[in-house]
Scaffold this active site. Structure first.
Site, PDB file in Angstrom:
ATOM      1  N   GLU A  85       0.841  -1.196   0.000  1.00 29.29           N
ATOM      2  CA  GLU A  85       0.000   0.000   0.000  1.00 29.29           C
ATOM      3  C   GLU A  85       0.876   1.245   0.000  1.00 29.29           C
ATOM      4  O   GLU A  85       1.545   1.554   1.000  1.00 29.29           O
ATOM      5  CB  GLU A  85      -0.930   0.025   1.216  1.00 29.29           C
ATOM      6  CG  GLU A  85      -1.825   1.253   1.228  1.00 29.29           C
ATOM      7  CD  GLU A  85      -2.731   1.322   2.442  1.00 29.29           C
ATOM      8  OE1 GLU A  85      -3.315   2.400   2.671  1.00 29.29           O
ATOM      9  OE2 GLU A  85      -2.856   0.309   3.155  1.00 29.29           O
ATOM     10  N   LYS A 215      -9.194 -15.918  16.139  1.00 28.37           N
ATOM     11  CA  LYS A 215      -9.124 -15.251  14.837  1.00 28.37           C
ATOM     12  C   LYS A 215     -10.449 -14.605  14.425  1.00 28.37           C
ATOM     13  O   LYS A 215     -10.763 -14.486  13.248  1.00 28.37           O
ATOM     14  CB  LYS A 215      -8.615 -16.220  13.771  1.00 28.37           C
ATOM     15  CG  LYS A 215      -7.191 -16.694  14.085  1.00 28.37           C
ATOM     16  CD  LYS A 215      -6.655 -17.711  13.128  1.00 28.37           C
ATOM     17  CE  LYS A 215      -5.239 -18.095  13.565  1.00 28.37           C
ATOM     18  NZ  LYS A 215      -4.669 -19.192  12.786  1.00 28.37           N
ATOM     19  N   ASP A 289       1.262 -14.950  12.688  1.00 29.17           N
ATOM     20  CA  ASP A 289       0.096 -15.524  12.016  1.00 29.17           C
ATOM     21  C   ASP A 289      -0.822 -14.367  11.624  1.00 29.17           C
ATOM     22  O   ASP A 289      -1.490 -13.778  12.471  1.00 29.17           O
ATOM     23  CB  ASP A 289      -0.622 -16.491  12.960  1.00 29.17           C
ATOM     24  CG  ASP A 289      -1.764 -17.239  12.295  1.00 29.17           C
ATOM     25  OD1 ASP A 289      -2.274 -16.752  11.262  1.00 29.17           O
ATOM     26  OD2 ASP A 289      -2.147 -18.310  12.795  1.00 29.17           O
ATOM     27  N   HIS A 380      -2.110  10.183  -1.111  1.00 23.00           N
ATOM     28  CA  HIS A 380      -2.315   8.971  -1.907  1.00 23.00           C
ATOM     29  C   HIS A 380      -2.091   9.240  -3.389  1.00 23.00           C
ATOM     30  O   HIS A 380      -1.589   8.383  -4.115  1.00 23.00           O
ATOM     31  CB  HIS A 380      -3.722   8.400  -1.654  1.00 23.00           C
ATOM     32  CG  HIS A 380      -3.794   7.541  -0.438  1.00 23.00           C
ATOM     33  ND1 HIS A 380      -3.507   6.198  -0.461  1.00 23.00           N
ATOM     34  CD2 HIS A 380      -4.091   7.831   0.849  1.00 23.00           C
ATOM     35  CE1 HIS A 380      -3.640   5.695   0.750  1.00 23.00           C
ATOM     36  NE2 HIS A 380      -3.998   6.667   1.570  1.00 23.00           N
TER      37      HIS A 380
END
Length: 388
Positions: A85, A215, A289, A380
């Site tokens: 990004e 999760k 993870d 951006h």
């Protein structure tokens, strides 16, 4: 039907890997030129990946120095952020400069717990209540049974929640430098086996009653902690904010209040700007993870406009699930990132927690200021326009 090539004797050897690369080329038409080029040793991968044929190369940028005034992380750190990004690293870098010039981020680890959450079922609510009391009376024996499976995990408490004729529990452990999901699963299964053998009446259990919310973000973990609970805080001089962020602290605080209401209306898991960005980039870089971002990105943001115009800002990460040992942390590039931070191996997990929290706070301040100063879209446009 085509089958992915496997070698039962040497599935991480060169021949097996090449067979899978050729399989991809034959069945997809892709040359897998870049995925098939890597420097890591495939013999280190058992336990981390199956059907290995190559790598995904994610760019890593460096932000910093990040000045941390913690109990475990003290000094300046250069932070590797793995992302695709545009503007992300630049934004975190800007926030880190602001924090450094203000004297650094103060960090505090408040709690450390990892859960497995069995649910026990009975014939009636009274039986479930009696079992709840029995658990309290036999905690020491249950803990001893759980800890036979691990050299680092310690059962510190069993939380109990009665519903109908069910008893939902949360077996809370400390897990050292490991994240601990597998550790707690194995330990809790041993504990439940002891319980079933020694409880004088009939009971049934499921090892996971979906109350650990593995999760998945949840209020129970935000309130009671899952992983590390860590705070990062700073007081920013008004003049410094104006100079570097091009906003006044009163406008920054006003925007914060509006954002609070928007967060309440949307029922989100945090009232910040983009905690998942920095956490994910650090997770990828350091071998965490990445699916744990679902929980770890939860954030409580709190700020105050002080009487002299200075701006106090803090974030609390209530369920930051990380490791500096085990899992993917020992793989080649991931270990290098942890070594850059001085966090690899035993004794590094609280230090990593403080660095992550300080990084998140820097990112919150940078993006929040950019939105108020109306620089967000332009940033951006300037840095995030890598389009085909």
């Amino acid at each position: 039907m085509p089958k992915i090539p496997r070698d039962r004797d040497d599935d991480y050897g060169a021949a097996a890997i090449k067979a899978r690369q050729d399989f991809v080329r034959e069945h997809t038409g892709s040359r897998v030129e870049h995925q098939a080029s890597y420097s890591l040793d495939p013999s280190t991968l058992p336990g981390n990946i199956e059907n290995f044929y190559g790598v995904a190369q994610v760019p890593i940028g460096l932000a910093g120095p990040l000045l941390v005034n913690g109990e475990h992380a003290t000094g300046e750190y250069f932070v590797p952020l793995a992302t695709t990004e545009g503007t992300l690293v630049a934004s975190y870098n800007r926030g880190m400069k602001l924090c450094r010039d203000a004297g650094g981020v103060t960090t505090t680890v408040l709690d450390d717990k990892m859960q497995r959450a069995p649910v026990f079922s009975f014939g009636s609510a009274r039986e479930a209540r009696d079992f709840r009391d029995w658990l309290d009376e036999h905690f020491e024996e249950i803990a001893a049974a759980a800890e036979t499976t691990t050299s680092t995990g310690k059962l510190v408490e069993i939380q109990k929640f009665s519903v109908s004729k069910l008893l939902y529990t949360r077996f809370n452990y400390t897990t050292g430098d490991a994240a601990g999901q597998n550790l707690t699963g194995k330990a809790t299964f041993a504990a439940c086996a002891w319980i079933k053998q020694n409880y004088p009446r009939e009971l049934h259990f499921l090892l996971e009653g979906q109350f650990a919310t593995d999760k998945k973000t949840s209020v129970v973990n935000m309130l009671h902690t899952r992983g590390k609970r860590v705070v990062a805080e700073i007081t920013l001089p008004a003049a410094l904010v104006e100079e570097q962020m091009h906003v006044s602290t009163d406008k920054l605080f006003s925007a914060r209040l509006k954002g609070q209401l928007g967060s309440i209306m949307s029922v989100t898991n945090n009232n910040g700007n983009h905690s998942a960005n920095g956490i994910t980039a650090l997770f990828i870089a350091t071998g965490q993870d990445v699916a744990n971002v679902a929980e770890s990105s939860a954030l409580y943001g709190f700020s105050e406009l002080l009487p002299n115009g200075d701006f106090y800002a803090s974030i609390t990460l209530p369920s930051l699930i990380i490791a500096t040992y085990g899992g993917g942390t020992g793989l080649a590039t991931q270990r290098e990132s942890l070594e850059i931070l001085g966090c690899y191996g035993a004794g590094g997990v609280y230090k990593l927690a403080e660095i992550i929290a300080a990084t998140v706070l820097a990112g919150e301040l940078s993006l929040g200021s950019a939105v108020v100063a109306e620089e967000w879209v332009q940033a951006h446009d300037d840095l995030g326009r890598n389009r085909p």
